[in-house]
Design an enzyme around this catalytic site. Structure first.
Site, PDB file in Angstrom:
ATOM      1  CB  SER A 668      21.775  52.137 102.245  1.00 10.05           C
ATOM      2  OG  SER A 668      21.463  52.702 101.071  1.00 10.05           O
ATOM      3  CG  ASP A 741      28.415  54.188  98.048  1.00 10.32           C
ATOM      4  OD1 ASP A 741      27.525  53.825  96.913  1.00 10.32           O
ATOM      5  OD2 ASP A 741      27.925  54.470  99.016  1.00 10.32           O
ATOM      6  CG  HIS A 775      25.473  50.998  98.646  1.00 10.42           C
ATOM      7  ND1 HIS A 775      25.684  52.333  99.231  1.00 10.42           N
ATOM      8  CD2 HIS A 775      24.408  50.575  98.849  1.00 10.42           C
ATOM      9  CE1 HIS A 775      24.426  52.518  99.893  1.00 10.42           C
ATOM     10  NE2 HIS A 775      23.849  51.519  99.960  1.00 10.42           N
TER      11      HIS A 775
END
Length: 800
Positions: A668, A741, A775
């Site tokens: 991330s 995601d 994610h």
């Protein structure tokens, strides 16, 4: 160095040319042994801590789990067949025991192939409810704790698309449930439904600051499907499964009983919907009903909220954070902004807190005014409350002890909330006569449980605080040697009985009942270490300085058989990190790592690679500091590079590594960090960037902790974007992203476009898109393949 880098590039490019149509792979035996393990159960206890529930679940989901039907609407991801979130994690078994017993009891009569979630104790804590998801939908089940026997209450027609589909009544004999409407219309298949016109959106000229949200409504078909999937009917259900309708079909997003059980607060989503914000900013109406179903009062009406002032301390106007006050029978508490919700305005007070007693014949009463933004209120089992406020720009948090008899307030906590060394801890809580958790206060005394981070290490503590004088008395400080103790709860303050967990790098965390007066502890659980193969890995928290004097830390791991005295072999180094923004150097330099934490390898770190002969610096500190009026991101790149260089220097000075063989990785924002380090620094041989965002112009209204928009500071957005500097990136990079995601800003497109730019500019780069992953990654097939990809990449770039 140039020759070594050229060899690495050639090996990298030659190796990956042959991998275009690869099937799922598994990592090497050393890593697979750690990754393919049996997960110990999770522990749930009731408020009295006399019952222990063990919930078991598979270590990973499967690709088949991720391939279920899914609709993405209004910020939700829903399975339209089973009517529950498609991302929910299920348990597949339950065992229970009384805390003083030694053996768990298997719960009998569980559903076949159970998919258990939404587990909760009844108010009297004699029963345990849970939902089970079948191939068709969601059922409600109940476990009798004494007989350890499960029983189905409803059919598989509950609607869990908006979360937990049931609530216990205070009598512990019945539930309020959300069910699918009996005459529910069919969903629209947008791929087969011809549009009746274009999609048109308008703006009325008002300035707003909306982030880049995922899974939004996109067209009229989405709107209709959202309405179908969120609509429920409300029923009462008793323990025999008898049903009685309470409310007709509507989009119920919130159901909340008053503490005395005499009122029900119901929140309903309204139209118009939005294509630019998720459902929590759609219009809503909140009505309080009595137990006969009569509407008592409409207590809140919230319009569509597409316009928000800039800044993390800005809020919407109107009543917000409306909840039942937990210490009295039926009184609402809520806040309203006094500055129009706009943090840029200069006012004496930001928020006003009101209380409103049912049946709401009298007007709401002003309870408190905050200087900063209201963050919440906790009630006690005495005549006190604790009000918290905060302000993002200064990172300040402030807490007041309010005497409800006379309205007098005292500040007992006023600090930078990132200053963990001065954190006073959290109040110990207890259930009151309404079954609600309140701050435990007796005889003018209350108790605080703290993590106990200090410059000399972590020492969790219990403080007793006198509510009149605010003076504190330290009752207990944990000084466990060669291990770590976390204080979970105070069982009996007068007897000195507490509940803790204890762990060490090689001992899995287990629960203990402990007496702090005698210092005797009795094990409640006895979970074995599932990672025996790394129990002898060397682990140390190292402290070092950045070039500007900021103190940094990281947890260093060395292979179990590495000779730390001779240091003849120079190891390749893997650094895993995540940048964090701060407003001052002192808090940025504080240490929250503990070498006595259990070593838990998982796909989100490099710890696996200690078994392959690598040194690993995990959770390396990467603070980004902006003091005073300077924002952290004003100097993001030089601070990032300095953090990385300091980490490499520190481990190199210990004599363990070959500094020409250093890899950096992150997930991330850590992936964003990795791409920038490889772009702006020559300290790394390669990098691994997972599920990141690389073009900040695609998140133009703020990202991470950046409040300014692109047009405020275009040079910062451009300078910080690896995509804008792709022509400078020549170091081998492995890009990984889930192809579904769901995180705001980290669209899969970010990785795809960055890869295309790097590839066309001649950079050595590989992109791996993991099917069906959000994610965070979940499927076993994808996670094992991810580890294989990383292993192959690191072996080629750092060892061959």
């Amino acid at each position: 160095m140039k020759i070594k880098l050229t060899i690495c590039l050639l090996a990298f490019l030659n190796f990956y040319d042959a991998q275009e149509n690869i099937t799922y792979q598994k990592p090497s035996a050393e890593i697979l042994k750690l990754a393919d393990y049996e997960r110990p159960p999770s522990v749930l206890m009731n408020s009295k801590k006399d019952w222990v529930v063990f919930t078991y679940r598979p270590t990973y989901k499967t690709l088949e789990d991720l391939s279920q039907q899914e609709m993405k609407l209004g910020g939700l991801r829903i399975n339209p067949v089973t009517n529950i979130s498609s991302s929910v994690t299920y348990s597949n078994n339950l065992k229970i025991r009384k805390i003083n017993d030694k053996v768990e009891t298997q719960v009998k009569n569980l559903p076949a192939n159970p998919k258990i979630t939404y587990v909760s104790f009844s108010p009297d804590e004699k029963k345990l409810a849970f939902t089970n998801t079948t191939a068709k939908g969601v059922e409600l089940w109940v476990v009798d704790m004494e007989t350890a026997s499960a029983k189905k209450i409803t059919g598989d027609n509950l609607n869990a698309n908006l979360g937990m589909p049931y609530s216990w009544y205070n009598d512990s004999q019945s539930f309020l449930i959300r069910t699918l409407p009996q005459n529910r219309p069919a969903l629209i298949d947008a791929s087969k439904d011809l549009p009746t016109g274009p999609i048109v959106s308008t703006a009325d000229g008002k300035v707003s600051q909306n982030r880049t949200y995922q899974d939004l409504l996109k067209n009229p078909q989405d709107e209709k499907n959202f309405e179908v999937l969120t609509a429920s009917e409300i029923y009462n259900a008793d323990l025999s499964g008898n049903l009685k309708k309470v409310k007709d079909q509507d989009m119920y997003s919130g159901l909340s009983f008053s503490p005395d059980g005499n009122y029900l607060m119901v929140t309903v989503i309204k139209k118009p919907f939005s294509y630019i914000v998720p459902l929590n900013r759609f219009p809503s109406t909140t009505v309080v009903y009595d137990m006969k179903g009569n509407a008592v009062k409409t207590v809140n009406e919230v319009p569509l909220n597409e316009i928000m002032p800039k800044g993390f301390s800005s809020v919407r106007t109107g009543k917000r954070s409306m909840t039942w006050r937990s210490d009295v029978p039926a009184t609402l508490v809520y806040a309203e902004a006094l500055d129009g919700g706009d943090q840029s305005k200069t006012v004496e007070n930001r928020d006003e807190i009101f209380t409103w007693e049912a049946p709401f014949a009298a007007a709401p009463k002003s309870f408190f005014k905050t200087k900063q933004r209201y963050e919440g209120v906790s009630w006690t089992n005495d005549h006190y409350a604790v009000v918290s406020e905060g302000w993002y720009d200064t990172r300040n948090t402030k807490s007041y002890l309010v005497d409800l008899n006379n309205g007098e307030s005292k500040v007992f906590d006023d600090r930078n909330y990132q200053d963990v060394y001065s954190d006073p801890g959290n109040f110990s809580t207890t259930k009151n006569q309404y079954g609600r958790y309140v701050i435990d206060m007796k005889g003018g005394k209350t108790y605080l449980i703290g993590d106990g981070f200090t410059k000399d290490g972590q020492h969790p503590f219990i403080d007793e605080m006198d509510v009149k004088s605010l003076k504190k008395k330290r009752l207990y400080t944990s000084n466990m040697k060669n291990g770590k103790e976390d204080i979970i709860d105070i069982l009996n303050a007068s007897k000195g009985e507490i509940l803790t967990t204890q762990q060490s790098p090689s001992l899995y965390p287990n629960y203990f009942k402990k007496n702090i007066k005698s210092n005797k502890a009795e094990a409640v659980t006895n979970f074995a270490n599932p990672f025996e193969s790394i129990k002898d890995v060397y682990k140390e928290v190292i402290t070092y300085k950045r070039n500007d004097g900021v103190t940094l830390t990281g947890t260093l791991y060395l292979p179990a058989n590495y000779d730390r005295k001779a240091k003849k072999e120079k190891l390749p180094l893997l650094i895993w990190a995540y940048p964090t923004e701060y407003k001052d150097k002192n808090t940025a330099g504080q240490n929250t790592q503990n070498a006595n934490d259990f070593t838990f390898p998982y796909y989100g770190s490099f710890v696996y690679w200690t078994t392959k002969g690598y040194a690993v610096l995990d959770d390396a500190a990467f603070p980004i500091i902006g003091e005073g009026k300077t924002e952290p991101n004003d100097t993001f790149i030089p601070q990032l590079v300095a953090n990385g260089k300091a980490a490499i220097d520190a481990v190199d000075q210990l004599g363990y590594i070959d500094r020409t063989k250093v890899a950096v990785g992150g997930h991330s924002y850590g992936a964003f960090m990795t791409a920038n380090l490889l772009t702006h620094s020559k300290d790394y041989a390669c990098g691994i960037a997972r599920s990141g965002a690389y073009n900040r112009t695609l998140t133009p209204f703020g990202f991470q902790s950046e409040q300014r928009n692109y047009w405020d500071v275009p040079e910062i957005y451009n300078t910080m974007s690896p995509f804008m500097n792709a022509d400078k990136m020549k170091t081998p990079l492995l890009l990984i992203h889930g192809d579904a995601d769901n995180n705001p800003g980290t669209f899969t497109l970010q990785t795809e476009r960055y890869f295309q730019a790097l590839k066309n500019l001649g950079a050595p780069v590989k992109m791996v898109l993991l099917p069906k992953e959000s994610h965070g990654y979940a499927a076993k097939e994808n996670i094992l393949h991810l580890l294989w990809e990383q292993d192959q990449f690191l072996e080629k770039c750092l060892k061959k």
